[in-house]
Design an enzyme around this catalytic site. Structure first.
Site, PDB file in Angstrom:
ATOM      1  N   LYS A  73       0.975  -0.877   0.151  1.00  0.00           N
ATOM      2  CA  LYS A  73      -0.087  -0.167   0.312  1.00  0.00           C
ATOM      3  C   LYS A  73       0.739   1.146  -0.451  1.00  0.00           C
ATOM      4  O   LYS A  73       0.354   2.545  -0.286  1.00  0.00           O
ATOM      5  CB  LYS A  73      -1.056   0.072   1.128  1.00  0.00           C
ATOM      6  CG  LYS A  73      -2.083  -0.911   1.177  1.00  0.00           C
ATOM      7  CD  LYS A  73      -3.030  -1.388   2.119  1.00  0.00           C
ATOM      8  CE  LYS A  73      -3.614  -1.673   2.249  1.00  0.00           C
ATOM      9  NZ  LYS A  73      -5.049  -1.798   3.158  1.00  0.00           N
ATOM     10  N   ASP A 109     -10.337   2.511   1.603  1.00  0.00           N
ATOM     11  CA  ASP A 109     -10.282   2.800   3.325  1.00  0.00           C
ATOM     12  C   ASP A 109     -11.026   3.336   4.151  1.00  0.00           C
ATOM     13  O   ASP A 109     -12.013   3.251   4.565  1.00  0.00           O
ATOM     14  CB  ASP A 109      -8.905   1.999   3.953  1.00  0.00           C
ATOM     15  CG  ASP A 109      -8.029   0.104   3.343  1.00  0.00           C
ATOM     16  OD1 ASP A 109      -9.394   0.467   2.557  1.00  0.00           O
ATOM     17  OD2 ASP A 109      -7.061   0.672   3.350  1.00  0.00           O
TER      18      ASP A 109
END
Ligand code: ATR
Length: 291
Positions: A73, A109
Site C-alpha cells: 500500500k 479504506d
C-alpha cells in the site's frame, strides 16, 4: 447470472502477497454480476520486487483498475501518475484507477470507513473520537474522520512515539490541534465522557479472539459507539466490552464492503445501488459463515 467472459470483458484485480484469503473478488464480481456489467475481478499474487513491473504490465494489458493490499500500500505510491489528495495525506494507496497516462492512486479504506459510519447513523461532525492503534489502518481512519469534521481525536498507541508522529501529521495538515497522542495505558486521562471509539490494532484478530488492548470497564463506560476494524471474529472482545457497558458495537465488515464498493465505482464510473451493496454484504457473511 454471471456475464459471460468474451472479447468485451474488462479485467480488474487485486495486487498483494498473500492474496489467497481475500474477499475482494467476491465483492467485485457480485457487484458486476448484479449490475450486469462485463467486468471480471481476479487476485494477483505479486512480490515486492515485482510490484512496479506488475503495475506497468497491468497498464499495458489495459486492466481497468486494481486494488492494492499488504504489503504494497505504501510502495505502490511510487507507481502512480496521479495521487488523490486524501491518499497522499494518509500515505497509502489501496486503489488504482486507470487514466490516460497510467494509474491514479486512491485510498478507499477511508471512504469505506465513513460509509460504514453513515450506514450505522453514527455522527462525526464536532464529535470526539478515541482511536486505538497508529498503524496503516489507523491512518486511513483518522484522516477520514478529520475530513468529515470530527471535533477532537485522542490517538492511543502502545508505542507513543508512533501516535505522536501520526498526530503531528494530522494537526499540521488541518492547521489545528485536532489530535492528541497518548500511550495506550493513559486512557484514564481522556477527559470526555461520551466518545466514539475505533479499534485499529491487530489485537483480537482470530485466533486471538479473547485479547483486547484495553480491558478496563471504566474506559468502555465512556464509549457510546465502538467500531472494531477487525471482522474475524464477528464479535471481537472490544465489541463485547463496548456492548457490556451499554454502547453500540460494530465490526469492520461494512468498511471492507464499502471500500470495495467505492473502488468499483472509481473503476467503472457507475454508482452501486444500496440494495446491491446489501446483497454483497449477505454474500460476505455467508462466505465467512456469519449467517
Ligand atoms: P495495520 O496496517 O493493520 O494498521 P500495522 O501498521 O502493522 O497494521 O499496525 C498495527 C497496530 O497494532 C499498531 O498500532 C501496533 O502498535 P505499535 O505501533 O505499538 O506496534 C498495534 N499492535 C500490534 N500488536 C499489539 C499489541 N500486542 N499490543 C498493543 N498494540 C499492538
Amino acid at each position: 447470472m454471471r456475464v459471460e467472459i468474451n472479447g468485451k470483458t474488462r479485467v480488474a484485480g487485486l495486487l498483494g502477497d498473500p492474496v489467497e484469503h481475500t474477499l475482494s473478488p467476491l465483492i467485485h464480481n457480485t457487484i458486476a454480476e448484479m449490475m450486469g456489467m462485463n467486468v471480471c475481478y481476479v487476485p494477483f499474487r505479486v512480490s515486492s520486487q515485482h510490484l512496479a513491473g506488475a503495475v506497468q504490465g497491468a497498464f499495458s494489458l489495459n486492466i481497468l483498475g486494481l486494488n492494492v493490499t499488504v504489503p504494497h500500500k505504501q510502495a505502490v505510491m511510487d507507481c502512480v501518475t496521479e495521487l488523490d489528495p486524501l491518499a497522499e495525506k494518509i500515505g497509502a494507496v489501496n486503489t488504482l484507477v486507470r487514466k490516460e497516462e497510467g494509474y491514479a492512486g486512491y485510498n478507499t479504506d477511508a471512504y469505506g470507513f465513513i460509509r460504514e459510519l453513515a450506514h450505522e447513523e453514527i455522527p462525526i461532525k464536532g464529535e470526539c473520537a478515541v482511536i486505538l492503534g497508529a498503524g496503516g489502518a489507523s491512518r486511513a481512519v483518522v484522516y477520514a474522520l478529520a475530513e468529515e469534521g470530527i471535533g477532537r481525536m485522542y490517538l492511543l498507541n502502545r508505542r507513543k512515539e508512533k501516535a505522536e508522529a501520526v498526530c503531528d501529521g494530522v494537526n499540521k495538515s488541518y492547521g489545528k490541534e485536532l489530535m492528541i497522542p497518548m500511550a495506550m495505558e493513559a486512557y484514564r486521562d481522556i477527559p470526555e465522557k461520551e466518545v466514539l471509539a475505533v479499534q485499529c490494532t491487530s489485537v483480537g484478530l482470530f485466533p486471538d479472539c479473547e485479547k483486547c488492548v484495553i480491558t478496563d470497564d471504566a474506559f468502555y463506560r465512556k464509549v457510546y459507539a465502538g467500531v472494531d476494524l477487525i471482522y474475524k471474529p464477528l464479535e471481537t472482545m472490544f465489541m463485547k466490552l463496548v456492548r457490556k457497558n451499554g454502547g453500540n458495537a460494530y465490526n469492520g465488515l461494512k468498511m471492507l464492503l464499502y471500500q470495495g464498493v467505492a473502488a468499483f465505482e472509481l473503476f467503472t464510473g457507475e454508482k452501486v445501488p444500496e440494495e446491491t451493496a446489501a446483497a454483497v454484504y449477505d454474500r460476505m457473511c455467508r462466505e465467512l459463515h456469519y449467517e
